[in-house]
Enzyme design. Structure first.
Site, mmCIF file in Angstrom:
data_model
loop_
_atom_site.group_PDB
_atom_site.id
_atom_site.type_symbol
_atom_site.label_atom_id
_atom_site.label_comp_id
_atom_site.label_asym_id
_atom_site.label_seq_id
_atom_site.Cartn_x
_atom_site.Cartn_y
_atom_site.Cartn_z
ATOM 1 N N LYS A 26 0.826 -1.224 0.000
ATOM 2 C CA LYS A 26 0.000 0.000 0.000
ATOM 3 C C LYS A 26 0.852 1.262 0.000
ATOM 4 C CE LYS A 26 -2.252 -0.868 3.863
ATOM 5 N NZ LYS A 26 -1.866 -2.201 4.353
ATOM 6 N N ARG A 60 -9.858 1.007 8.269
ATOM 7 C CA ARG A 60 -9.489 -0.368 8.596
ATOM 8 C C ARG A 60 -10.615 -1.101 9.317
ATOM 9 N NH1 ARG A 60 -3.467 0.384 8.630
ATOM 10 N NH2 ARG A 60 -2.606 -1.670 8.973
ATOM 11 N N ARG A 82 11.316 -6.408 5.598
ATOM 12 C CA ARG A 82 11.256 -4.982 5.936
ATOM 13 C C ARG A 82 11.718 -4.759 7.370
ATOM 14 N NH1 ARG A 82 5.597 -1.964 5.410
ATOM 15 N NH2 ARG A 82 5.218 -2.887 7.435
ATOM 16 N N ARG A 110 11.457 -1.547 11.894
ATOM 17 C CA ARG A 110 10.123 -1.211 12.406
ATOM 18 C C ARG A 110 9.740 -2.257 13.439
ATOM 19 N NH1 ARG A 110 5.107 0.168 8.462
ATOM 20 N NH2 ARG A 110 3.911 -1.107 9.926
ATOM 21 N N ARG A 155 -1.199 -8.916 13.375
ATOM 22 C CA ARG A 155 -1.709 -7.926 12.405
ATOM 23 C C ARG A 155 -2.509 -8.601 11.291
ATOM 24 N NH1 ARG A 155 3.850 -5.625 11.229
ATOM 25 N NH2 ARG A 155 2.980 -4.390 9.520
#
Ligand code: ADP
Length: 190
Positions: free
Chosen positions: A14, A89, A128, A134, A145
């Protein structure tokens, strides 16, 4: 105005596609995840509250997110349109977005659903996590998630289908191939 909701699981691309779309169509890019991470870095009250949810892979409560979104949206006044990345969301968030936009004389134009297989999502997010550090890109948080995505976020697919705004985008090709298909789709709204 061209108001695009970019939708998809965590790791579906996204953010990457949003940046390219924003540039091509001169849209303001609002990433609720990025706004929350900034609030966290600045140690604001919202940031401190959000941190606990984000680190567990849970959603930040709707009321906080909706207020934050309305505020950021008004900061982007005068733009040709907006790309909403990571918002809505939940169904209440989608209803709130409709109301907020209607009050400003506009609405969501289209929802693009980036479709990526589950194993690929996990591989991308772990990759990532190694690069960006992160803190929510670790296996345990990724799994929660994804679960939150399946239970709380996927009902929005039917919501936008009913609104006749739903478009599925195959998200497993190269970044540029995916972007070119999105560009073609969005050109009809120009
Ligand atoms: P990803 O799509 O990879 O999960 P984001 O940066 O969009 O990454 O979101 C990171 C986290 O920020 C989410 O797991 C959630 O805790 C919080 N968050 C972002 N957007 C929202 C939202 N619209 N509603 C509730 N929580 C959100």
């Amino acid at each position: 105005m061209l108001n695009v909701v970019i939708f998809g699981a965590p790791g579906s691309g996204k953010g990457t596609q949003s940046e390219k779309i924003a540039k091509e169509f001169e849209l303001a890019h609002i990433s609720t995840g990025d706004v929350l991470r900034k609030e966290m870095a600045n140690e604001t009250e919202l940031g401190k509250t959000a941190k606990g949810y984000m680190e567990k892979g849970q959603l930040v409560p709707d009321s906080l997110i909706v207020d934050m979104l309305a505020k950021v949206l008004d900061e982007k006044k005068g733009s040709k349109g907006v790309i909403f990345d990571g918002f809505p969301r939940t169904t209440p968030q989608a209803e709130a977005l409709k109301k907020i936009l209607n009050e400003r004389g506009t609405d969501v134009s289209v929802m693009l659903d980036l479709q990526v297989e589950e194993q690929e999502l996990i591989t991308r997010l772990l990759g990532r996590g190694k690069l960006s550090g992160r803190s929510d890109d670790n296996l345990e948080t990724i799994q929660s998630r994804l679960k939150v995505y399946h239970t709380q976020t996927t009902p929005l697919i039917d919501y936008y289908k009913q609104e006749k705004k739903y478009i599925a985008v195959q998200g497993m090709d190269s970044i540029d191939d995916i972007f070119n298909r999105i560009k073609e789709t969005l050109s009809t709204w120009k």
